[in-house]
Design an enzyme around this catalytic site. Sequence first.
Site, PDB file in Angstrom:
ATOM      1  N   ILE A  14       0.826  -1.203   0.000  1.00  0.00           N
ATOM      2  CA  ILE A  14       0.000   0.000   0.000  1.00  0.00           C
ATOM      3  C   ILE A  14       0.860   1.252   0.000  1.00  0.00           C
ATOM      4  CG2 ILE A  14      -0.245   0.191   2.515  1.00  0.00           C
ATOM      5  CD1 ILE A  14      -2.970   0.892  -0.131  1.00  0.00           C
ATOM      6  N   SER A  36      11.194   0.801   8.011  1.00  0.00           N
ATOM      7  CA  SER A  36      10.602  -0.479   7.646  1.00  0.00           C
ATOM      8  C   SER A  36      11.628  -1.581   7.877  1.00  0.00           C
ATOM      9  CB  SER A  36      10.172  -0.476   6.175  1.00  0.00           C
ATOM     10  OG  SER A  36       9.636  -1.716   5.796  1.00  0.00           O
ATOM     11  N   ARG A  37      11.149  -2.732   8.351  1.00  0.00           N
ATOM     12  CA  ARG A  37      12.058  -3.862   8.552  1.00  0.00           C
ATOM     13  C   ARG A  37      12.464  -4.498   7.229  1.00  0.00           C
ATOM     14  NH1 ARG A  37       8.860  -7.599  12.611  1.00  0.00           N
ATOM     15  NH2 ARG A  37       7.171  -6.875  11.261  1.00  0.00           N
ATOM     16  N   LYS A  90      -5.824   3.072   6.989  1.00  0.00           N
ATOM     17  CA  LYS A  90      -6.972   2.330   7.531  1.00  0.00           C
ATOM     18  C   LYS A  90      -6.632   0.847   7.656  1.00  0.00           C
ATOM     19  CE  LYS A  90      -8.217  -0.229   3.978  1.00  0.00           C
ATOM     20  NZ  LYS A  90      -8.513  -1.671   4.003  1.00  0.00           N
ATOM     21  N   ASP A 168     -10.879  -6.188   6.085  1.00  0.00           N
ATOM     22  CA  ASP A 168      -9.852  -5.242   5.642  1.00  0.00           C
ATOM     23  C   ASP A 168     -10.350  -4.477   4.412  1.00  0.00           C
ATOM     24  OD1 ASP A 168      -6.839  -4.348   5.791  1.00  0.00           O
ATOM     25  OD2 ASP A 168      -7.213  -4.871   3.694  1.00  0.00           O
TER      26      ASP A 168
END
Length: 307
Positions: A14, A36-37, A90, A168
């Site tokens: 996303i 971010s990992r 969201k 979702d």
Amino acid sequence: MERIRIGLVGIGKIARDQHVPALAASDDFDLIATASRHGRVDGIDGHDSIEAMLAARPEIEAVSLCTPPEGRFDQAMSVLRAGRHLMLEKPPSATVSEAQALAKIAEKAGVTLFATWHSREAAEVDAARDWLATRRIDAVRIRWKEDIRHWHPGQDWILAAGGFGVFDPGINALSIATRILPEPLTVLSATLSVPANRTSPIAARIAMRSGDAAVDADFDFLQTGEQSWDIEVDTDAGLLRLTHGGSRIALPGEPAAAGTNEEYPRLYRRLADLIRSGGSDVDLDPIQLVADAFLVAERRSVEAFDF
């Protein structure tokens, strides 16, 4: 007007598909760092955690959080405690109480919190809301059906506890319904279909009411072929059809209309306005409806699902 320096957290699908392009085209924001990992954005300073990002780039004024809802609360708390403005992809959190707590903490800290619902920014949602405002609503049918393997390939978290499952995408429909219908929505009953090897539902039916109107929602994560993101509203003036996720509208006696979708650019313009005005926007109606559906639902075990 001075641009706002922002960090982006969670460089997954996303973020790459929507947030990065929207920020690149924005007149309001400069994306200066990510956390971010697993992911990085070419040409942007990358870090392994929010804490590392904020420590390395103290000039960051706002953070956009795009990680899955499970575990997001602690990440959001790190941002708010650091005194930065925060935008949430969201759904805003794994539970309603988490989102409520974040709203209180943001208010106390004097920073902006924006819990986004990107589908509300689809091209024809506002037109549907305006048309329905003066009509009697007789019945509403929501059909939100898509292919999990196409839109969420290999994302096991979405069917785990806290992943929301079919809600979702389904919460997108609920975010539109709560925007366009003049009367509040309440949940009457629900049926959740949960794969034998998973925790969250892969399909759901929800019976709701909005004023005197019956509202039937049908969510399915196993739709192949043509995808369905449609809402039909029977009114005293005829049928309104809002299709393609809210980007197309058909009104009685009028030719169908399709606007240009700018969901994420609109979200970031809204975030900039909130930051500059010192406001927040935390509407929890869509996630509350999902929570209510889980509370009253009949659960049915269905065939195991694997990607």
